[in-house]
Design a protein around this motif. Structure first.
Motif, mmCIF file in Angstrom:
data_model
loop_
_atom_site.group_PDB
_atom_site.id
_atom_site.type_symbol
_atom_site.label_atom_id
_atom_site.label_comp_id
_atom_site.label_asym_id
_atom_site.label_seq_id
_atom_site.Cartn_x
_atom_site.Cartn_y
_atom_site.Cartn_z
ATOM 1 N N LEU A 62 -60.559 86.551 42.464
ATOM 2 C CA LEU A 62 -59.193 86.332 42.944
ATOM 3 C C LEU A 62 -58.211 86.992 41.999
ATOM 4 C CD1 LEU A 62 -57.205 84.801 44.891
ATOM 5 C CD2 LEU A 62 -57.329 82.897 43.259
ATOM 6 N N GLY A 63 -57.227 87.669 42.562
ATOM 7 C CA GLY A 63 -56.207 88.286 41.719
ATOM 8 C C GLY A 63 -55.317 89.192 42.536
ATOM 9 N N PRO A 64 -54.219 89.650 41.935
ATOM 10 C CA PRO A 64 -53.287 90.530 42.647
ATOM 11 C C PRO A 64 -53.861 91.925 42.818
ATOM 12 C CG PRO A 64 -52.622 90.313 40.367
ATOM 13 C CD PRO A 64 -53.770 89.371 40.561
ATOM 14 N N SER A 65 -53.208 92.740 43.635
ATOM 15 C CA SER A 65 -53.635 94.132 43.812
ATOM 16 C C SER A 65 -53.633 94.846 42.463
ATOM 17 C CB SER A 65 -52.692 94.854 44.776
ATOM 18 O OG SER A 65 -52.742 94.261 46.057
ATOM 19 N N GLY A 66 -54.690 95.613 42.231
ATOM 20 C CA GLY A 66 -54.765 96.387 40.992
ATOM 21 C C GLY A 66 -55.362 95.653 39.815
ATOM 22 N N LEU A 221 -70.741 87.350 46.230
ATOM 23 C CA LEU A 221 -69.604 87.748 45.404
ATOM 24 C C LEU A 221 -68.519 88.151 46.389
ATOM 25 C CD1 LEU A 221 -68.683 88.159 42.472
ATOM 26 C CD2 LEU A 221 -69.468 90.533 42.643
ATOM 27 N N TYR A 222 -67.378 87.480 46.304
ATOM 28 C CA TYR A 222 -66.393 87.510 47.394
ATOM 29 C C TYR A 222 -65.027 87.866 46.816
ATOM 30 C CZ TYR A 222 -64.203 85.505 51.691
ATOM 31 O OH TYR A 222 -63.522 85.284 52.861
ATOM 32 N N VAL A 223 -64.404 88.915 47.351
ATOM 33 C CA VAL A 223 -63.096 89.367 46.867
ATOM 34 C C VAL A 223 -61.998 88.948 47.829
ATOM 35 C CG1 VAL A 223 -61.651 91.429 46.577
ATOM 36 C CG2 VAL A 223 -63.886 91.328 45.493
ATOM 37 N N THR A 224 -60.924 88.383 47.289
ATOM 38 C CA THR A 224 -59.746 88.082 48.094
ATOM 39 C C THR A 224 -58.526 87.997 47.187
ATOM 40 O OG1 THR A 224 -58.763 86.547 49.699
ATOM 41 C CG2 THR A 224 -60.049 85.566 47.941
ATOM 42 N N HIS A 225 -57.349 88.173 47.789
ATOM 43 C CA HIS A 225 -56.102 87.914 47.067
ATOM 44 C C HIS A 225 -55.425 86.672 47.631
ATOM 45 C CE1 HIS A 225 -54.856 90.257 50.618
ATOM 46 N NE2 HIS A 225 -53.773 89.506 50.577
ATOM 47 N N ASP A 226 -56.061 86.037 48.622
ATOM 48 C CA ASP A 226 -55.516 84.862 49.296
ATOM 49 C C ASP A 226 -55.985 83.600 48.572
ATOM 50 O OD1 ASP A 226 -55.359 82.586 51.117
ATOM 51 O OD2 ASP A 226 -54.874 84.028 52.686
ATOM 52 N N GLN A 227 -55.053 82.873 47.962
ATOM 53 C CA GLN A 227 -55.416 81.705 47.165
ATOM 54 C C GLN A 227 -56.036 80.597 48.018
ATOM 55 O OE1 GLN A 227 -51.711 80.703 45.226
ATOM 56 N NE2 GLN A 227 -51.314 82.855 44.858
ATOM 57 N N ILE A 237 -64.321 80.188 41.067
ATOM 58 C CA ILE A 237 -63.342 81.265 41.204
ATOM 59 C C ILE A 237 -63.213 81.971 39.863
ATOM 60 C CG2 ILE A 237 -60.910 81.831 41.628
ATOM 61 C CD1 ILE A 237 -60.764 79.392 43.448
ATOM 62 N N ALA A 238 -63.203 83.306 39.905
ATOM 63 C CA ALA A 238 -62.893 84.109 38.723
ATOM 64 C C ALA A 238 -61.533 84.742 38.959
ATOM 65 C CB ALA A 238 -63.953 85.181 38.496
ATOM 66 N N VAL A 239 -60.520 84.275 38.230
ATOM 67 C CA VAL A 239 -59.173 84.834 38.352
ATOM 68 C C VAL A 239 -59.091 86.054 37.443
ATOM 69 C CG1 VAL A 239 -56.705 84.415 38.140
ATOM 70 C CG2 VAL A 239 -58.228 82.556 38.792
ATOM 71 N N MET A 240 -58.717 87.205 38.018
ATOM 72 C CA MET A 240 -58.686 88.450 37.259
ATOM 73 C C MET A 240 -57.255 88.904 37.002
ATOM 74 S SD MET A 240 -61.951 90.607 38.678
ATOM 75 C CE MET A 240 -61.811 91.689 37.240
ATOM 76 N N ARG A 261 -50.773 80.446 31.358
ATOM 77 C CA ARG A 261 -49.590 80.492 32.210
ATOM 78 C C ARG A 261 -49.818 81.447 33.374
ATOM 79 N NH1 ARG A 261 -43.748 82.462 29.816
ATOM 80 N NH2 ARG A 261 -42.553 82.429 31.770
ATOM 81 N N TYR A 262 -50.531 82.555 33.115
ATOM 82 C CA TYR A 262 -50.805 83.525 34.178
ATOM 83 C C TYR A 262 -51.587 82.888 35.317
ATOM 84 C CZ TYR A 262 -53.193 87.211 36.751
ATOM 85 O OH TYR A 262 -53.701 87.981 37.745
ATOM 86 N N VAL A 263 -52.658 82.158 34.989
ATOM 87 C CA VAL A 263 -53.476 81.523 36.021
ATOM 88 C C VAL A 263 -52.670 80.464 36.762
ATOM 89 C CG1 VAL A 263 -55.532 80.123 36.455
ATOM 90 C CG2 VAL A 263 -55.634 82.004 34.819
ATOM 91 N N ALA A 264 -51.918 79.662 36.030
ATOM 92 C CA ALA A 264 -51.108 78.627 36.665
ATOM 93 C C ALA A 264 -50.084 79.224 37.611
ATOM 94 C CB ALA A 264 -50.409 77.796 35.588
ATOM 95 N N ASP A 265 -49.447 80.322 37.216
ATOM 96 C CA ASP A 265 -48.440 80.974 38.050
ATOM 97 C C ASP A 265 -49.058 81.608 39.285
ATOM 98 O OD1 ASP A 265 -46.003 80.458 36.907
ATOM 99 O OD2 ASP A 265 -46.107 82.118 35.501
ATOM 100 N N PHE A 266 -50.249 82.215 39.120
ATOM 101 C CA PHE A 266 -50.832 82.954 40.235
ATOM 102 C C PHE A 266 -51.450 82.030 41.274
ATOM 103 C CE2 PHE A 266 -54.152 85.311 42.460
ATOM 104 C CZ PHE A 266 -53.400 86.362 42.944
#
Length: 383
Positions: A62-66, A221-227, A237-240, A261-266
């Motif tokens: 899980l993570g944003p584009s890029g 192994l599953y990729v998504t940007h949808d929380q 979940i692996a937050v990238m 803070r990054y994980v909490a915000d995302f």
């Protein structure tokens, strides 16, 4: 298109086996690094990434584009070649920079479900699903039985003679899933498989995917940007973040106990307040913030006078009849928005907006005075 072409894992004869993986590990990634060369210099897509996928587990990236999640998935599939590190699938080294090993995609013993479905438009549904078995020269009688069983499992048995162009997006994704499971590879890679279907179909497919995984026991192994999708389907979940893994944990741990803070915000909505540490009292960390003094049970190592950031989830705030006390503050209700599953309230504490979410309708008019509170357990403090 499916990467796996046989229910039996195919590997080159000269590929050495690594130290055997534990029986419950299906994918292991060690210290993986990937750079893309550009005219402006190298771009570090993966930075020393390590993780495992256990038997019968869905690990969601899980993570944003890029952030590198799709690059990592493609490296495991063999569609991208890393610069450094090692990848093992079912105990076989399929990539090693140190030992010069690079097993081609079709011999890695995995299947893949693509975002774009990747169905052959000139082939019937039956032939699309049968494609990996046909390539592996599976007997025709076995192909027929396995394809029909896979189509029945995804609820598309009646469509075997149709062409992809005659199906809806949700039906096409079910066919892509049937093609992935028909090879019995045991390991399936998902590249944002539900992003091209509408919300209602996406919700239904999530439920079906979870049920199917329990029934078949494949590892994924599953990729998504949808929380929401990530928390719904994942065991872990692996937050990238910018090529690195920020945190790996269960959906509950990622949401309720973010490491940064990054994980909490995302992951999920948050109210964020700058503050200054006052000290500790009765086991609670006291922080002066722009909405008043807050008490937290966080064990973060900070000293009095140190600047910090306080994060509180909207659903962890509640309306109270009190207007002062431990983690209770007076506020003015600015606006109300009914969102179906919950009602969202925007309150003003001084000139600072605070968002609350409640499953019930609070009988307060806009512009009215309210008290809002939060338990110290739900006040997160970060440096």
């Amino acid at each position: 298109m499916t990467i796996a072409t046989s229910p039996v894992r195919l590997v080159a004869d000269d590929v050495p086996m690594s130290t055997p993986l534990p029986a419950d590990v299906r994918i292991r990634v060690r210290n993986l690094t990937k750079r893309y060369r550009t005219p402006r210099g190298d771009v570090l897509a993966l930075n020393n990434v390590s993780m495992t996928v256990n038997a019968g587990e869905k690990l969601v990236l899980l993570g944003p584009s890029g952030c590198g999640k799709t690059t990592l998935l493609r490296c495991v599939a063999g569609l991208e070649q890393p610069d450094e590190g090692e990848i093992e699938i079912n105990g076989t080294v399929v990539f090693s920079s140190d030992r010069g090993i690079l097993v081609p995609p079709e011999k890695r013993g995995v299947s893949m479900v693509f975002q774009s479905y990747a169905l052959w438009p000139h082939m019937t549904v039956f032939d699309n699903v049968a494609f990996p078995l046909t390539n592996a020269r599976v007997p025709k009688s076995d192909i027929r039985d396995r394809v029909r069983a896979a189509l029945a499992m995804v609820g598309c048995a009646a469509f075997e003679n149709r062409f992809p162009g005659q199906l809806s997006g949700g039906q096409q994704q079910r066919i892509a899933l049937a093609r992935a499971i028909v090879s019995n590879s045991g390991v399936i890679l998902f590249d944002e498989p539900l992003s091209n279907v509408d919300a209602k179909v996406r919700e239904q497919l999530r439920i079906e995917l979870v049920s199917m995984q329990k029934k078949l026991g494949f590892s994924a192994l599953y990729v998504t940007h949808d929380q929401t999708e990530a928390t719904a389907v994942a065991h872990r979940i692996a937050v990238m973040n910018t090529g690195s893994v920020a945190q790996i944990g269960s959906p509950y741990e990622i949401y309720e106990r973010p490491d940064s803070r990054y994980v909490a915000d995302f992951v999920g909505a948050t109210n964020e307040f700058p503050g200054t540490v006052v000290g500790r009292k009765d086991g609670l960390l006291l922080v002066d913030t722009v909405i008043g003094r807050l008490a937290s049970r966080d064990a973060v190592d900070v000293d009095a006078g140190q600047p910090v950031v306080v994060l509180i989830r909207p659903e962890n705030l509640h309306v109270t009849a009190e207007e002062e006390g431990l983690n209770v503050m007076g506020a003015t209700l600015e606006s109300t928005m009914f969102l179906g599953l919950f009602t969202e309230y925007v309150a003003l504490v001084g000139d600072k907006r605070v968002i609350l979410r409640s499953m019930r309708q609070e009988l307060v008019r806009e512009g009215g005075a309210i008290g809002i509170g939060v338990h110290p357990e739900h006040v997160r403090v970060f440096r």
